[in-house]
Design an enzyme around this catalytic site. Structure first.
Site, PDB file in Angstrom:
ATOM      1  N   SER A 266       0.837  -1.202   0.000  1.00 28.84           N
ATOM      2  CA  SER A 266       0.000   0.000   0.000  1.00 28.84           C
ATOM      3  C   SER A 266       0.869   1.248   0.000  1.00 28.84           C
ATOM      4  O   SER A 266       2.076   1.187   0.234  1.00 28.84           O
ATOM      5  CB  SER A 266      -0.888   0.010   1.239  1.00 28.84           C
ATOM      6  OG  SER A 266      -0.096   0.303   2.375  1.00 28.84           O
ATOM      7  N   LYS A 267       0.209   2.362  -0.222  1.00 27.45           N
ATOM      8  CA  LYS A 267       0.915   3.642  -0.223  1.00 27.45           C
ATOM      9  C   LYS A 267       1.599   3.869   1.127  1.00 27.45           C
ATOM     10  O   LYS A 267       2.689   4.411   1.201  1.00 27.45           O
ATOM     11  CB  LYS A 267      -0.096   4.755  -0.518  1.00 27.45           C
ATOM     12  CG  LYS A 267       0.490   6.136  -0.422  1.00 27.45           C
ATOM     13  CD  LYS A 267      -0.441   7.177  -0.987  1.00 27.45           C
ATOM     14  CE  LYS A 267      -0.426   8.483  -0.218  1.00 27.45           C
ATOM     15  NZ  LYS A 267       0.866   8.938   0.270  1.00 27.45           N
TER      16      LYS A 267
END
Ligand code: GLU
Length: 517
Positions: A266-267
């Protein structure tokens, strides 16, 4: 492979910046299309207006362009299956939803948000942990299954908002033929009556996706694993719409995992561990927050592509560096693994390093010249090329070349004090001054001649190489780091070397005195 022309599509929704997982999906589609001499299509799936993010579509186009993933058909390029943006195809979908209703495969539902909420609460109270609109509840809901034709007509005429839902069959084994996962079977009783057409006049992803894949004659659906749960519904839709013999071949790509393998990348992982998860910088149109991209972080598009290619696929050999043409030649979905691929940020840097050291030195020089320009530094190409050649082994990115080579463009203004303290002895200044005289007297300032001068000098003085080399490096570079010192001197040239040694001797002596007092 059948004789039909291969047609694949990358079908992103413009809901934000494209994640690297999305770029990998685009890349695999592209490699597959090119491998088989087929067509690569970009279709923008923007039926969910509430999730539309301004700038996202432009971002997708720019990212693909930067990666060198060129398209045969798209909104920008056109093509015989245009339009390629679902919001511009709005008129097409309704008739398929109605066709499904007429055939008894779908129905109208009028449930209000409150009624849906009530149903969920009721089911939860009965012990169903994740209630869904399915065979268990549909007969007690506000839909056309429970209305007479007259009642239905009245409701439709009154303009009460409605959606169209699929009527999931009971206990049917749905078979998904997936190139990567092989045969997948799902029982329809586990599935819900998904909405196909919304009250805002737009189809949902599921209907639009299947209709467009069919109308655009897509032969292979290559997409992320998160879409595997939707595949049984898609297969049913093909069947119900009478397109069973044209169901595309599916290939669901493995997830991209965090570096430690625990869950989806994920970011937040990127922010936490300091690597980008987007191809290009992205500025959030609402908050103004900037997320970093591979392009701006200094990655070459070729290495970025190479990194992505290996996140799920492997060639079955030990070769790791592949040009795009080699990837096209070697790529096959059969060599894509089933299990998730861990993203390794260190390996990503390693790839960029490989490209940095093997690219044509002229290209590296010109990129580094651009970098120097931002610092208002101007040197001729020949000099900059030699600098790049000397230090690129020590760099992963163009910007690292500066950290490794700044002293070629500016004389040291400070000297590593720790090193001075440790290595600059009482007699060092005297030795360097004597050596300076030797350098002054030489005609040639080539690396090998300088080497010979120092070699003869230390023999005469009966001292070790180390006693003069570190001191010399300190005066020329300001620190103890860098490539072969004779090559550095050769490149700096006699005049500069003499100046730096003279200045160095003065300044380092001052440091010494400062340290002693
Ligand atoms: N619009 C979907 C997405 O955003 C496409 C999924 C598919 O390829 O079918 O990823």
């Amino acid at each position: 492979m059948e004789n039909k022309e291969v047609r694949v599509r990358f079908a992103p929704s413009p809901t934000g910046p494209l994640h690297i997982g999305g770029v990998r999906t685009a890349l695999y589609n592209y490699l597959f299309a090119r491998h088989y001499g087929g067509k690569m299509i970009l279709r923008i799936e923007d039926t969910d207006q509430s999730r539309f993010v301004p700038g996202a579509e432009e971002y997708i186009n720019e990212a693909l362009k930067w990666c060198g993933i060129d398209l045969d058909e798209s909104s920008g390029k056109g093509g015989s299956y245009a339009p390629y943006k679902q919001s511009e195809r709005k008129e097409i979908y309704r008739k398929y939803a109605e066709q499904l209703i007429e055939a008894g495969y779908a129905y109208y539902a009028f449930d209000t948000p409150e009624e849906l909420e009530e149903m969920r609460n009721r089911m939860k109270a009965q012990g169903v942990s994740t209630p869904q609109y399915d065979a268990k509840v549909r007969n007690s809901m506000n839909n056309s299954i429970n209305l007479s034709p007259d009642q239905l007509q009245k409701k439709l005429d009154s303009g009460i908002p409605n959606v169209i839902r699929i009527l999931m069959p009971d206990n049917e084994e749905i078979h998904i033929n997936d190139i990567i996962r092989e045969d997948v079977y799902v029982n329809s009783s586990q599935l819900d009556d998904k909405v196909l057409f919304k009250s805002d006049g737009m189809p949902t992803y599921h209907l639009a996706n299947v209709v467009d894949d069919h109308l655009m004659e897509i032969t292979h659906v290559i997409r992320g694993e998160e879409w595997l749960p939707s595949a049984p519904l898609h297969v049913l839709l093909y069947k119900y719409l009478g397109w069973e013999k044209d169901i595309p071949q599916f290939a669901h790509l493995p997830l991209l995992l965090k570096p430690d393998g625990n869950g989806k990348l994920s970011k937040r992982d990127g922010d936490r561990l300091g690597f980008p998860v987007f191809p290009l910088n992205w500025t959030d149109p609402q908050s103004g927050e900037v997320s970093s991209g591979y392009r701006e972080a200094g990655y070459f598009p070729e290495s970025f592509i190479n990194i992505l290619a290996f996140l799920g696929w492997n060639p079955g050999t030990t070769q790791e560096i592949f040009s795009i043409d080699e990837l096209i030649k070697e790529f096959s979905l059969e060599r894509v693994g089933k299990s998730g691929s861990k993203f390794d940020p260190e390996k990503a840097k390693w790839y960029n390093h490989q490209y940095l050291v093997s690219k044509d030195i002229k290209e590296i020089t010109s990129l580094f010249q651009e970098f120097l320009k931002t610092k208002d530094i101007s040197y001729n190409d020949d000099y900059v090329e030699k600098v790049c050649e000397l230090v690129r082994e020590r760099a992963n990115f163009i910007k690292d070349l500066w950290d490794q080579a700044y002293y070629f463009f500016q004389a040291p203004t400070s000297y590593d004090e720790k090193l001075v303290r440790k290595k600059w002895k009482e007699h060092t200044s005297g030795l360097i001054s004597e050596l300076l005289v030797e350098f002054e007297g030489t005609e040639s300032f080539k690396a090998e001649d300088l080497h010979t001068i120092v070699e003869q000098f230390i023999q005469k003085k009966e001292i070790g190489m180390g006693q003069v080399m570190i001191a010399l490096r300190l005066t020329l570079v300001g620190s103890g780091m860098g490539p072969d010192l004779f090559a550095v001197m050769d490149l700096l040239g006699k005049e500069e070397v003499m100046n730096r040694i003279n200045t160095g001797l003065r300044n380092i002596l001052n440091i010494g005195q400062g340290l002693k007092s």
